[in-house]
Design a protein around this motif. Structure first.
Motif, short mmCIF file in Angstrom:
data_model
loop_
_atom_site.label_atom_id
_atom_site.label_comp_id
_atom_site.label_asym_id
_atom_site.label_seq_id
_atom_site.Cartn_x
_atom_site.Cartn_y
_atom_site.Cartn_z
N PHE A 146 0.85 -1.19 0.00
CA PHE A 146 0.00 0.00 0.00
C PHE A 146 0.88 1.24 0.00
O PHE A 146 1.43 1.65 1.02
N ILE A 147 1.06 1.83 -1.17
CA ILE A 147 1.92 3.00 -1.31
C ILE A 147 1.08 4.10 -1.95
O ILE A 147 0.69 4.01 -3.10
N ALA A 148 0.77 5.13 -1.17
CA ALA A 148 -0.07 6.20 -1.70
C ALA A 148 0.75 7.48 -1.90
O ALA A 148 0.31 8.57 -1.59
N PHE A 149 1.98 7.30 -2.37
CA PHE A 149 2.81 8.47 -2.68
C PHE A 149 3.79 8.06 -3.76
O PHE A 149 3.98 6.88 -4.04
N LEU A 150 4.41 9.06 -4.39
CA LEU A 150 5.39 8.76 -5.41
C LEU A 150 6.80 8.96 -4.84
O LEU A 150 6.97 9.74 -3.91
N PRO A 151 7.80 8.27 -5.40
CA PRO A 151 9.17 8.54 -4.96
C PRO A 151 9.50 10.00 -5.22
O PRO A 151 8.99 10.59 -6.17
N PRO A 152 10.37 10.60 -4.38
CA PRO A 152 10.66 12.03 -4.53
C PRO A 152 11.37 12.31 -5.85
O PRO A 152 12.38 11.68 -6.16
N ALA A 153 10.85 13.24 -6.63
CA ALA A 153 11.53 13.66 -7.85
C ALA A 153 12.75 14.48 -7.44
O ALA A 153 12.72 15.14 -6.39
N PRO A 154 13.84 14.42 -8.23
CA PRO A 154 15.04 15.17 -7.85
C PRO A 154 14.74 16.66 -7.66
O PRO A 154 14.00 17.26 -8.43
N PHE A 155 15.33 17.25 -6.62
CA PHE A 155 15.29 18.69 -6.35
C PHE A 155 13.89 19.22 -6.08
O PHE A 155 13.61 20.38 -6.28
N THR A 156 12.97 18.36 -5.64
CA THR A 156 11.65 18.87 -5.26
C THR A 156 11.45 18.62 -3.77
O THR A 156 12.24 17.92 -3.14
N GLY A 157 10.38 19.15 -3.23
CA GLY A 157 10.02 18.91 -1.85
C GLY A 157 10.78 19.81 -0.90
O GLY A 157 11.60 20.63 -1.31
N ASP A 158 10.52 19.62 0.39
CA ASP A 158 11.13 20.47 1.39
C ASP A 158 11.54 19.64 2.58
O ASP A 158 10.67 19.10 3.27
N PRO A 159 12.81 19.46 2.89
CA PRO A 159 13.96 19.97 2.14
C PRO A 159 14.07 19.29 0.78
O PRO A 159 13.63 18.16 0.64
N ALA B 135 14.86 17.12 -2.37
CA ALA B 135 15.44 15.79 -2.49
C ALA B 135 16.67 15.86 -3.36
O ALA B 135 16.74 16.66 -4.29
N GLY B 136 17.67 15.04 -3.04
CA GLY B 136 18.86 14.96 -3.89
C GLY B 136 18.51 14.28 -5.19
O GLY B 136 17.41 13.75 -5.35
N PRO B 137 19.45 14.30 -6.17
CA PRO B 137 19.13 13.73 -7.48
C PRO B 137 18.87 12.22 -7.43
O PRO B 137 18.24 11.68 -8.32
N SER C 182 13.66 5.18 -2.06
CA SER C 182 12.28 5.35 -1.65
C SER C 182 11.56 4.01 -1.58
O SER C 182 11.86 3.10 -2.35
N PRO C 183 10.62 3.86 -0.64
CA PRO C 183 9.73 2.69 -0.69
C PRO C 183 8.91 2.75 -1.98
O PRO C 183 8.74 3.83 -2.55
N PHE C 184 8.42 1.62 -2.41
CA PHE C 184 7.79 1.58 -3.73
C PHE C 184 6.82 0.41 -3.79
O PHE C 184 6.81 -0.46 -2.92
N THR C 185 6.02 0.38 -4.86
CA THR C 185 5.30 -0.83 -5.20
C THR C 185 5.40 -0.95 -6.71
O THR C 185 5.72 0.01 -7.40
N VAL C 186 5.17 -2.16 -7.24
CA VAL C 186 5.20 -2.34 -8.70
C VAL C 186 3.89 -2.98 -9.14
O VAL C 186 3.11 -3.46 -8.31
N LEU C 187 3.66 -2.99 -10.45
CA LEU C 187 2.37 -3.47 -10.96
C LEU C 187 2.01 -4.88 -10.49
O LEU C 187 0.90 -5.09 -9.98
N PRO C 188 2.91 -5.88 -10.64
CA PRO C 188 2.49 -7.22 -10.22
C PRO C 188 2.19 -7.32 -8.73
O PRO C 188 1.30 -8.08 -8.34
N ILE C 189 2.90 -6.55 -7.90
CA ILE C 189 2.63 -6.59 -6.46
C ILE C 189 1.25 -6.01 -6.18
O ILE C 189 0.47 -6.55 -5.39
#
Lengths: 307, 314
Positions: free
Chosen positions: A229-242, A244-246, A252-259
Motif C-alpha cells: 500500500f503506497i499512496a505516494f510517489l518517490p521524490p523527484a530530484p530537487f523537489t520537496g522540502d527539504p 530531495a537529492g538527485p 524510496s519505498p515503492f510498489t510495482v504493478l504485479p505486487i
C-alpha cells in the motif's frame, strides 16, 4: 498370389498413412491449445477488468474503495525499477558475454563461469529474492527500496542478456574478425568497432525479452519486502522540502504493478478482483508488446543479415 | 631551434611515438580484458552469494531446530505459539503441484515439439512458434489470476467438492505455463538430429509418424528427457500461481483437491507478513529456500548433463 500381396501392401500403406494423419492432427491440436490458452487468458482478463481501464485508474493511488483505487504508484514504481535494472544488467551482461565469446581462454575458470551462467538461468526467481533480502536489504543496508528491487531483477535477467548476446556474437562470421585483425586492430577495437555494432540487433532482442520478464516478475520483489500500500510517489530530484537529492528516489519505498495486482487478488471482495484484472491487462499488454517487438526484431535481423 | 634534425632522427622520434602509443594501447587492452573478465566472473560470485546467504541466514534457524525434525516432521507451524518445524507438508505440496504440472506439460510439450519439427510445413511452424514464445512470456502473476478465478470455478463444475484454493488447479496452470518451455527445448533437440537420418528413413518408405517415433525420437532422446527434467525444475520453483491459487496453509496430504502450501508459497507468506528479521519464523524461509535450491539444482544439473549429451553425438 501377386494380387493378394499387393492388396495387403496397400492395406499396410493405408494404415500407416492413417496413423500419420491422426498423429499430425493430435500434434496440431496440442499446438493450437497453446494459442487457445493465450486467447482465453487474455479474453478472460479483458472481460473482468475492462470496465476499470479508464484514465483515472492510471492517475489514482491505491485506496480502500475499490472503485477509486488506481495504479499510479505501481506503474511509476515499475518504470523506475526497470530503469535501475536496465542500467545495471545491460552493461554487465554484454561485458560478460563479450568476455566469454571473444576473450576467454579454454580452461577451468571459463568452464566454471559457463556452468554458473546456465545454472543461474534456471534458479527459481524467488531464490533471487532471498539473496536480495539477505544481501541487499540487511547486509548492505539498502532497505526495501527501488534500488534493491532494480538490482535484484538485474541479477535475474543477467543470464538472459548474456545468452542472447553470445548467440548474436557467435552469428558473426570469423572472416570479419580476421579482416579487422589483419589491418592491425586490437581485440578491443575489433569488439567495440565491429562485433558489438553488428550484434546489436540480437543484443536488443535479448534485452527486451529480459526486461519483459522483469516487468512481470513478482516473487523476488515480494520477498525483499516491497510494501503493497503506497499512496505516494518517490521524490523527484530537487523537489520537496527539504529538496530531495538527485538520487533520493533510489531509496524510496515503492510498489510495482504485479505486487499491486497480487495485493488486490489476495482480497476476498470481488470488486478488488476487477482492479486486479485491470492491472493484469496492463501487465500483459506491456509484456506482450515487448516480447512482440523482440520477436519481430529478431526476425528482421535474421532476414537482413547476409554475410 | 638551432640544431637541425636529420631524417633518421625524425624517424627515431616517430618510432618512439608509435612505441608510446602502443604501450598505452596495450595497457588499455589489458584493462578492458580485466573489466570484462570481472563481469563474467560475476556469475560465479552470484552463485556463491546465493549459497552463502542461505547458509548464513539458515544457520540461525538450524541452531534452534534439529535437522531430523526439519526433514521428517509432518507439522509445519513456525509462526504459531506451539511451533513445529517439520517441512514435509511443504514438500508434499510442492511434489503434488509439480507432478500435476508434469503430467500436463510433458505430453503436450512433446507433441508440440514433434509437430513443429517433423510435421508442420516450415511456414506454419513460423507462424505458430511466436505464439508459444508469447505464451512463455506471460507473467506468472497473470497465470495465478487465471488459476484462481477461471480454472478453479471451471473445475468446481466438474468436481463439486473442490476447495476454493486447491492444488489441482494450481498444478494444471503451472503445467500449461511450462508447456512452451518443454516444447522449445525438445524441439531444439529434434532439430539437432541430422537430416541424413530422416532422409534414410523416408527413402525406406517410412511415414513421418514412423520417422518421428523410430528415428528422430531415439536420436534426440536425451534432449527430450532434458526438456522434461528442466520442466520439472521450473514447476518446483514456481511461486505466484501456487501462492495465489493453492492457498497458503501447510497441509500434509497428497489429495490434489485440497489446499496446501508449497515451499515457495510459504516464503511469500512470511515475506508478506511483518515478522522481525532474526526471529526463527523469519529465518525459516532461508532454511526452506536452501532445500528448494538443492532440489532445483539437482534437476538443473541432471538436465544440463542430458542436454550436453545430445549435443555431443553429432
Amino acid at each position: 498370389m501377386v494380387k493378394t500381396d499387393l492388396s495387403r501392401l496397400r492395406a499396410v500403406i493405408a494404415k500407416n498413412r492413417r496413423w500419420d494423419l491422426i498423429f499430425g492432427g493430435i500434434g496440431l491440436l496440442a499446438t493450437m491449445l497453446g494459442v487457445v490458452v493465450l486467447t482465453v487468458l487474455f479474453v478472460d482478463l479483458v472481460i473482468d477488468g475492462w470496465s476499470r481501464l479508464r484514465p483515472d485508474f492510471f492517475l489514482n493511488f491505491p485506496s480502500r474503495h475499490p472503485e477509486r483505487a488506481g495504479i499510479l504508484s505501481a506503474w511509476v514504481g515499475s518504470a523506475l525499477v526497470m530503469l535501475v535494472t536496465a542500467l545495471t544488467a545491460v552493461p554487465l551482461g554484454v561485458a560478460a558475454a563479450v568476455y566469454l565469446e571473444e576473450y576467454a581462454p579454454k580452461h577451468w575458470i571459463t568452464e566454471l563461469i559457463e556452468v554458473n551462467v546456465s545454472n543461474l538461468a534456471a534458479v527459481p526467481s524467488i531464490i533471487y529474492g532471498l539473496l536480495a533480502l539477505g544481501l541487499f536489504v540487511y547486509l548492505l543496508g539498502l532497505g526495501h527500496s527501488i534500488l534493491t528491487a532494480g538490482l535484484t531483477l538485474a541479477l535475474l535477467i543477467l543470464p538472459i542478456i548474456i545468452v542472447a548476446t553470445r548467440e548474436a556474437l557467435r552469428a558473426i562470421p570469423v572472416s570479419i574478425r580476421e579482416a579487422a585483425y589483419a589491418l592491425g586492430a586490437t581485440r578491443w577495437q575489433v569488439v567495440s568497432n565491429h562485433l558489438i555494432p553488428y550484434a546489436s540487433g540480437g543484443i536488443y532482442t535479448g534485452v527486451i525479452i529480459g526486461m519483459a520478464r522483469a516487468v512481470g516478475e513478482t516473487a523476488p520483489i515480494i520477498t525483499i519486502g516491497a510494501l503493497t500500500f503506497i499512496a505516494f510517489l518517490p521524490p523527484a530530484p530537487f523537489t520537496g522540502d527539504p529538496p530531495a537529492g538527485p538520487f533520493d528516489w533510489l531509496f524510496s519505498p515503492f510498489t510495482v504493478l504485479p505486487i499491486q495486482m497480487f495485493n488486490w487478488l489476495s482480497r476476498p471482495q470481488a470488486a478488488f478482483h476487477v482492479n486486479a484484472a485491470a492491472t493484469g491487462i496492463v501487465i500483459i499488454v506491456a509484456t506482450l508488446v515487448m516480447n512482440g517487438i523482440a520477436i519481430w526484431l529478431r526476425a528482421r535481423v535474421r532476414r537482413n543479415l547476409k554475410w | 631551434m638551432t640544431s637541425e634534425t636529420t631524417p633518421s632522427q625524425q624517424g627515431e622520434s616517430y618510432l618512439d611515438r608509435i612505441r608510446a602509443m602502443r604501450r598505452v594501447r596495450n595497457a588499455r587492452e589489458r584493462l578492458v580484458e580485466g573489466i570484462l573478465f570481472l563481469a563474467a566472473f560475476f556469475a560465479v560470485a552470484v552463485t556463491v552469494a546465493i549459497v552463502a546467504i542461505l547458509l548464513y541466514e539458515g544457520a540461525v534457524f538450524f541452531r534452534h531446530v534439529s535437522l531430523v525434525e526439519f526433514l521428517t516432521g509432518t507439522q509445519w507451524t513456525p509462526l504459531f505459539e506451539n511451533a513445529h518445524y517439520g517441512m514435509l507438508p511443504l514438500l508434499t505440496g510442492t511434489v503434488v503441484t509439480s507432478v500435476i504440472a508434469f503430467v500436463v506439460a510433458a505430453p503436450l510439450g512433446f507433441l508440440i515439439a514433434v509437430f513443429l519439427s517433423e510435421f508442420a510445413p516450415p511456414r506454419v511452424a513460423q507462424v505458430l512458434k511466436p505464439f508459444l514464445e508469447l505464451l512463455a512470456g506471460i507473467p506468472t502473476i497473470v497465470y495465478g489470476y487465471f488459476a484462481l478465478l477461471f480454472v478453479t470455478p471451471l473445475l468446481q463444475k466438474i468436481i463439486p467438492d473442490l476447495a476454493g484454493f486447491n492444488m489441482l488447479s494450481a498444478g494444471l496452470v503451472i503445467g500449461l505455463m511450462i508447456v512452451p518451455y518443454v516444447a522449445s527445448v525438445s524441439e531444439d533437440a529434434m532439430r539437432a538430429v541430422p537430416m541424413a537420418l530422416r532422409e534414410g528413413s523416408y527413402a525406406m518408405g517410412a511415414t513421418r509418424f514412423q520417422t518421428a517415433l523410430r528415428v528422430v525420437l531415439p536420436a534426440s532422446f536425451s534432449g527430450v528427457m532434458a526438456a522434461f527434467v528442466l520442466g520439472i525444475s521450473r514447476a518446483v520453483g514456481e511461486t505466484m500461481v501456487v501462492a495465489i491459487a493453492a492457498g497458503q496453509q501447510p497441509n500434509f496430504t497428497f489429495d490434489p483437491r485440497e489446499p496446501a502450501a508449497t515451499i515457495t508459497a510459504y516464503i511469500v507468506q512470511v515475506a508478506m507478513g511483518d515478522l522481525p528479521h532474526g526471529s526463527i519464523g523469519y529465518q525459516s524461509i532461508f532454511a526452506v529456500g536452501l532445500v528448494l535450491v538443492v532440489i532445483t539444482l539437482f534437476f538443473n544439473l541432471l538436465g544440463q548433463m542430458l542436454r550436453k549429451r545430445f549435443r555431443e553425438v553429432y
